[in-house]
Design a protein around this motif. Sequence first.
Motif, short mmCIF file in Angstrom:
data_model
loop_
_atom_site.label_atom_id
_atom_site.label_comp_id
_atom_site.label_asym_id
_atom_site.label_seq_id
_atom_site.Cartn_x
_atom_site.Cartn_y
_atom_site.Cartn_z
N ASP A 123 0.85 -1.19 0.00
CA ASP A 123 0.00 0.00 0.00
C ASP A 123 0.88 1.24 0.00
N PRO A 124 0.90 2.00 -1.12
CA PRO A 124 1.80 3.16 -1.22
C PRO A 124 1.56 4.23 -0.15
N LYS A 125 0.29 4.47 0.21
CA LYS A 125 0.01 5.48 1.24
C LYS A 125 0.55 5.04 2.59
N LYS A 126 0.36 3.77 2.89
CA LYS A 126 0.84 3.24 4.17
C LYS A 126 2.38 3.24 4.20
N ILE A 127 2.99 2.90 3.07
CA ILE A 127 4.46 2.91 2.98
C ILE A 127 4.99 4.32 3.22
N ALA A 128 4.38 5.31 2.58
CA ALA A 128 4.81 6.71 2.74
C ALA A 128 4.65 7.15 4.19
N LYS A 129 3.54 6.78 4.82
CA LYS A 129 3.29 7.14 6.21
C LYS A 129 4.35 6.51 7.12
N GLU A 130 4.60 5.22 6.94
CA GLU A 130 5.57 4.52 7.79
C GLU A 130 6.99 5.05 7.56
N GLN A 131 7.31 5.40 6.30
CA GLN A 131 8.63 5.96 6.00
C GLN A 131 8.82 7.30 6.71
N LYS A 132 7.77 8.11 6.70
CA LYS A 132 7.83 9.41 7.36
C LYS A 132 8.04 9.23 8.87
N GLN A 133 7.33 8.26 9.46
CA GLN A 133 7.48 8.00 10.89
C GLN A 133 8.87 7.45 11.21
N LEU A 134 9.40 6.62 10.32
CA LEU A 134 10.75 6.09 10.52
C LEU A 134 11.77 7.22 10.44
N ASP A 135 11.61 8.12 9.49
CA ASP A 135 12.53 9.25 9.37
C ASP A 135 12.52 10.10 10.64
N ALA A 136 11.32 10.33 11.18
CA ALA A 136 11.21 11.11 12.42
C ALA A 136 11.88 10.38 13.59
N ALA A 137 11.71 9.08 13.65
CA ALA A 137 12.33 8.29 14.72
C ALA A 137 13.86 8.32 14.59
N ARG A 138 14.35 8.26 13.38
CA ARG A 138 15.81 8.33 13.17
C ARG A 138 16.35 9.70 13.56
N GLU A 139 15.60 10.76 13.27
CA GLU A 139 16.02 12.10 13.68
C GLU A 139 16.07 12.21 15.20
N ALA A 140 15.06 11.63 15.87
CA ALA A 140 15.04 11.65 17.34
C ALA A 140 16.23 10.88 17.90
N LEU A 141 16.59 9.76 17.27
CA LEU A 141 17.74 8.99 17.71
C LEU A 141 19.02 9.79 17.52
N ALA A 142 19.16 10.44 16.38
CA ALA A 142 20.34 11.26 16.13
C ALA A 142 20.46 12.38 17.17
N GLU A 143 19.33 12.98 17.51
CA GLU A 143 19.31 14.05 18.52
C GLU A 143 19.74 13.50 19.89
N ALA A 144 19.25 12.31 20.23
CA ALA A 144 19.59 11.70 21.52
C ALA A 144 21.08 11.34 21.57
N GLN A 145 21.65 11.02 20.43
CA GLN A 145 23.05 10.59 20.39
C GLN A 145 24.04 11.75 20.31
N LYS A 146 23.54 12.97 20.14
CA LYS A 146 24.44 14.14 20.10
C LYS A 146 25.23 14.22 21.39
N PRO A 147 26.49 14.63 21.30
CA PRO A 147 27.30 14.75 22.51
C PRO A 147 26.72 15.78 23.48
N VAL A 148 26.88 15.51 24.75
CA VAL A 148 26.42 16.44 25.78
C VAL A 148 27.32 17.66 25.79
N PRO A 149 26.75 18.88 25.79
CA PRO A 149 27.59 20.08 25.81
C PRO A 149 28.42 20.13 27.10
N GLN A 150 29.66 20.54 26.96
CA GLN A 150 30.53 20.60 28.14
C GLN A 150 30.78 22.02 28.56
#
Length: 120
Positions: A93-120
């Motif tokens: 289902d193309p609509k479902k694929i697009a929706k899930e891809q968008k959610q995956l991209d957001a989750a990956r961005e959140a992971l990247a943000e969490a992995q950023k080094p802590v400011p010193q």
Amino acid sequence: MAPRRRLLRGSPCRRRPLPACAAKRASIESQISEATAQGNRRQLSGLKSALAANKRHCTDASLAADRQRDIAAATKKVTRREADLATAQAKGDPKKIAKEQKQLDAAREALAEAQKPVPQ
């Protein structure tokens, strides 16, 4: 011999904020300024509580533990979103694929943000 100085409770010499805690405190203070400027009393109340807790309990070890917890949760979410995308792709289902891809991209961005080094 030089006289000994008594360190008073809460004196700057006795309790110097740790670098990561100071960065966290600065972030909260910045958010307090924004909430004050916007007149957001509810957010301001929560931020003041967070600042007080930071001043009382913050240690670099507790921040590191929180960070690891956030990274673990974000990693788990990325894994779940990848599985959801694979399921959608299997159904074709193309609509479902697009929706899930968008959610995956957001989750990956959140992971990247969490992995950023802590400011010193």
